[in-house]
Design a protein around this motif. Structure first.
Motif, mmCIF file in Angstrom:
data_model
loop_
_atom_site.group_PDB
_atom_site.id
_atom_site.type_symbol
_atom_site.label_atom_id
_atom_site.label_comp_id
_atom_site.label_asym_id
_atom_site.label_seq_id
_atom_site.Cartn_x
_atom_site.Cartn_y
_atom_site.Cartn_z
ATOM 1 N N VAL A 1 0.846 -1.197 0.000
ATOM 2 C CA VAL A 1 0.000 0.000 0.000
ATOM 3 C C VAL A 1 0.883 1.249 0.000
ATOM 4 O O VAL A 1 2.047 1.192 0.392
ATOM 5 N N LEU B 1 -7.296 3.278 5.780
ATOM 6 C CA LEU B 1 -6.570 2.184 5.115
ATOM 7 C C LEU B 1 -7.573 1.430 4.266
ATOM 8 O O LEU B 1 -8.625 1.021 4.766
ATOM 9 N N VAL C 1 -7.720 -1.561 0.842
ATOM 10 C CA VAL C 1 -6.964 -2.457 -0.044
ATOM 11 C C VAL C 1 -7.853 -2.944 -1.186
ATOM 12 O O VAL C 1 -9.047 -2.667 -1.203
ATOM 13 N N ILE D 1 -3.179 0.657 -6.560
ATOM 14 C CA ILE D 1 -2.602 0.291 -5.267
ATOM 15 C C ILE D 1 -3.479 0.887 -4.168
ATOM 16 O O ILE D 1 -4.030 1.986 -4.338
ATOM 17 N N GLY D 2 -3.646 0.143 -3.099
ATOM 18 C CA GLY D 2 -4.422 0.643 -1.966
ATOM 19 C C GLY D 2 -3.648 1.719 -1.220
ATOM 20 O O GLY D 2 -2.473 1.975 -1.505
ATOM 21 N N ILE D 3 -4.299 2.362 -0.292
ATOM 22 C CA ILE D 3 -3.689 3.490 0.410
ATOM 23 C C ILE D 3 -3.791 3.270 1.912
ATOM 24 O O ILE D 3 -4.821 2.813 2.420
ATOM 25 N N MET D 4 -2.681 3.539 2.591
ATOM 26 C CA MET D 4 -2.671 3.437 4.041
ATOM 27 C C MET D 4 -2.519 4.850 4.582
ATOM 28 O O MET D 4 -1.431 5.428 4.552
#
Ligand SMILES: *[C@@H]1O[C@H](CO)[C@@H](O)[C@H](O)[C@H]1NC(C)=O
Ligand SMILES: *[C@@H]1O[C@H](CO)[C@@H](O)[C@H](O)[C@H]1NC(C)=O
Ligand SMILES: *[C@@H]1O[C@H](CO)[C@@H](O)[C@H](O)[C@H]1NC(C)=O
Ligand SMILES: *[C@@H]1O[C@H](CO)[C@@H](O)[C@H](O)[C@H]1NC(C)=O
Length: 471
Positions: A83, A92, A94, A191-194
Motif C-alpha cells: 500500500v 486504510l 486495499v 494500489i491501496g492506500i494506508m
C-alpha cells in the motif's frame, strides 16, 4: 537501497508479535518499530506532446515522482499486500479495481492531444501483482460495525469500500481487530492506500472508528499514538516510518514542537465544522539563489495554512508563488509547471519554509526533479499553484518538503515535532506516554546540508495521491 539496520528484537515487550521472515528491513525495539518505506519510481510515465515530425517537444507525463510504499500483512495466515503511505488521508483500504486503474489515454490539453501512459501505480498488470486480501481465507476476520463509505482524493481517484475487522501486521508487528476498508469499486489507482492522517474530528479519535495508530497504542504495541517519518532525499529510494519512536540520528538541531492547528472548514451549504488534519501555519518562504547567499522572500498572504502530506508529490502553494520562484530561477512556466536549468540541482541554495518556530531548508536537490527522455534531461520545480479550492483554502507541503524534514506526528498531544533532516546512522528512542513524551534535545547529526557535488540518478513516474479525503 533498502534500509538494512540489524533486527534488534528485545524480548519481553508486551504486545510484540514479530513475523521475522516477512519484513527483513524492519527494526523492532522496546516500544517502537521502524519500517522501511520504499519510493517507487520508474520512467514509464513519459509522454510525447502532439506528434510533430522532427521536434523534440516532449514532456513528462506524470510529473509526479515517488510515492512511498509499505508492505503489510493482513489476516491469519498472513496475506501480504503493498500500500502507499499517505499522511494526507486517514483510511486504510486495499484491493483496488485493477480493471479500472489505468490512466492511459489521449486527452486534449491546450488544444493539443496528449498521450498518457501508465505509471507503476496505475498499470493494471502491476496492480494484479501487488497482492490482494481475500477475507474468506482469513480465520481472524470479523464483522466491522461501520457503514460502507465512498471517498475521494483530489486527483480524482474515487473508492467505495466495505469495512471488515482483521489482524494487521506492519513491519512484522501485529495488531488485532483493526477496522479497514476493502474496495468494492475504485478507479485511477492500482494500489491501496494506508492513511496515517489523524481522524478528521479530533486527534483523540472519539468520533471515529479507531485508526491503526490508536489501535497500536491501545494494544500496547507502542506507548502513545505517535510516529516519525524520514523520507530521505529525492535521489534515495528508502525512507523510514517509525511507530512509537524517534530516530535521533535522522535529524540535526532541535526538534521544534509546533501544535497542529484546528481549522474551521465551511462545506457546501454553509455548514461549518472543526477539521483535524496535519495543519500548520506557513509563516514565511525564502529563496536562497543558486550558488549564492543572496535571498529573496515571498509574500504568502495572510494566514497561510498548509497540510503536511507525504502523499502529495508536489508542494501546492498560494497562487502566484510558483511563477515568482520560476522567474527568480530563470525558468519557464508552462501551464502549472516550471522548468529550470538542471545545473541548479547541483548548486547550493534552495527554499526555506518557515513554520511557527522552525525553518526547514529544502535544498535544490530535493526541490527540483530531473527526468531523462531520449537522453535529454528535463528539470522542474516540484511546486504548483493551489487549485484545490476549499474554504478556507489550505495548501500542501508534500513529499518535496517532508524529504528535507524529520517529522514526528504526535496524536496524543496534537503536536508536530520537526527538525531539519539528516542521516548519520540509527539511534531510535521510544516515545513514552503523556505530555512531553517525545524525546527532547538535539539530533545527533551535526553536519550541514550535504554537499551537492555527487552524481544524480534519475527518476520519473508514479502516481499522485494527494490525500485530503473529501468524504
Ligand atoms: C491515442 O491515440 C493514438 C493515435 O491516434 C492511438 O494509436 C492510441 O491507441 C490512442 N491511445 C489510447 C489509449 O486511446
Ligand atoms: C472515478 O469515479 C468517480 C465516481 O464514479 C467519478 O466521479 C470520477 O470522475 C472518476 N475518476 C476518473 C479519473 O475517472
Ligand atoms: C539512503 O537512505 C539510507 C537509509 O536511510 C541511508 O543508509 C543511505 O545512506 C542513503 N543514501 C544516500 C545516497 O543518501
Ligand atoms: C485528548 O484527551 C485527553 C484526555 O481527555 C486530553 O488531556 C488531551 O488534551 C486530548 N488531546 C488532544 C490532542 O485533544
Amino acid at each position: 537501497m533498502l534500509f538494512t539496520a540489524a533486527l534488534t528484537f528485545v524480548a519481553g515487550v508486551s504486545g510484540l508479535n514479530v513475523d521475522w521472515t516477512g519484513f527483513p528491513g524492519a527494526t523492532v525495539g522496546p516500544g517502537f518499530i521502524s519500517v522501511p518505506l520504499s519510493a517507487q519510481k520508474d520512467s514509464a510515465g513519459l509522454r510525447r506532446r502532439a506528434e510533430v515530425a522532427g521536434t523534440t517537444d516532449i514532456e513528462v507525463a506524470n510529473f509526479r515522482s515517488s510515492n512511498y510504499v509499505i508492505d503489510i500483512s493482513i489476516g491469519t495466515p498472513p496475506q501480504k499486500v503493498s500500500v502507499v503511505v499517505d499522511t494526507g488521508s486517514h483510511e486504510l483500504w486495499v484491493n483496488p479495481d485493477c480493471s479500472r486503474s489505468s490512466t492511459a489515454g489521449n486527452k486534449t490539453e491546450n488544444g493539443q492531444t496528449v498521450t498518457y501512459t501508465d505509471s507503476p501505480f496505475s498499470d493494471p498488470e502491476e496492480c494484479r501483482k501487488r497482492g490482494r486480501y481475500d477475507s474468506s481465507k482469513s480465520s481472524s476476520l470479523s464483522q466491522a460495525d461501520v457503514s460502507d463509505n465512498t471517498f475521494g482524493y483530489v486527483d480524482g481517484t474515487t473508492v467505495s469500500v466495505g469495512y471488515v475487522k482483521d489482524s494487521i501486521s506492519v513491519g512484522g508487528l501485529s495488531i488485532t481487530d483493526q477496522i479497514f476498508g476493502v474496495a468494492k469499486t475504485s478507479n485511477q489507482t492500482g494500489i491501496g492506500i494506508m492513511g496515517f492522517g489523524p481522524p478528521p474530528f479530533g486527534f483523540n479519535n472519539s468520533n471515529y472508528y479507531p485508526l491503526i495508530l490508536s489501535t497500536m497504542a491501545k494494544q500496547g504495541v507502542i506507548k502513545s499514538p505517535a510516529f516519525s517519518m524520514h523520507l530521505g532525499d529525492l535521489d534515495n529510494t528508502t525512507g523510514t516510518i517509525t511507530f512509537g519512536g524517534v530516530d535521533k540520528k535522522k535529524y540535526q538541531g532541535a526538534l521544534a514542537k509546533i501544535p497542529f492547528r484546528p481549522v474551521e472548514v465551511t462545506v457546501e451549504g454553509g455548514q461549518k465544522f472543526q477539521h483535524t488534519h496535519y495543519y500548520v501555519n506557513m509563516k514565511s518562504m525564502k529563496l536562497t539563489k543558486p550558488g549564492t547567499t543572496e535571498t529573496k522572500s515571498y509574500d504568502l498572504g495572510k494566514d497561510a495554512i498548509a497540510t503536511l502530506d507525504c502523499g502529495s508529490t508536489n508542494n501546492i502553494l498560494p497562487r502566484g508563488i510558483t511563477k515568482q520562484v520560476c522567474d527568480d530561477l530563470k525558468g519557464s512556466l508552462e501551464g502549472k509547471r516550471c522548468t529550470v536549468d538542471c545545473a541548479i540541482r547541483r548548486q547550493t541554495g534552495g527554499i526555506t519554509f518557515g513554520l511557527e518556530g522552525k525553518d526547514i531548508l529544502v535544498p535544490f536537490y530535493n526541490l527540483i526533479e530531473e527526468t531523462v527522455f531520449q537522453e535529454v534531461s528535463f528539470c522542474h520545480i516540484m511546486m504548483n499553484d493551489n487549485d484545490i479550492g476549499g474554504n478556507p483554502e489550505t495548501h500542501l507541503l508534500g513529499a518535496p518538503f517532508l524529504r528535507s524534514a524529520y517529522a514526528v506526528f504526535d496524536w496524543g498531544n496534537g503536536n508536530l515535532h520537526i527538525a531539519q533532516a539528516a542521516n548519520c546512522g540509527t539511534n531510535i528512542v521510544a516515545i513514552g506516554s503523556g505530555t512531553d513524551s517525545v524525546p527532547a534535545g538535539n539530533g545527533e547529526c551535526s553536519f550541514a546540508i550535504k554537499s551537492v557535488t555527487r552524481s544524480f540518478w534519475l527518476m520519473v513516474g508514479a502516481s499522485l495521491f494527494v490525500g485530503l479525503s473529501v468524504l
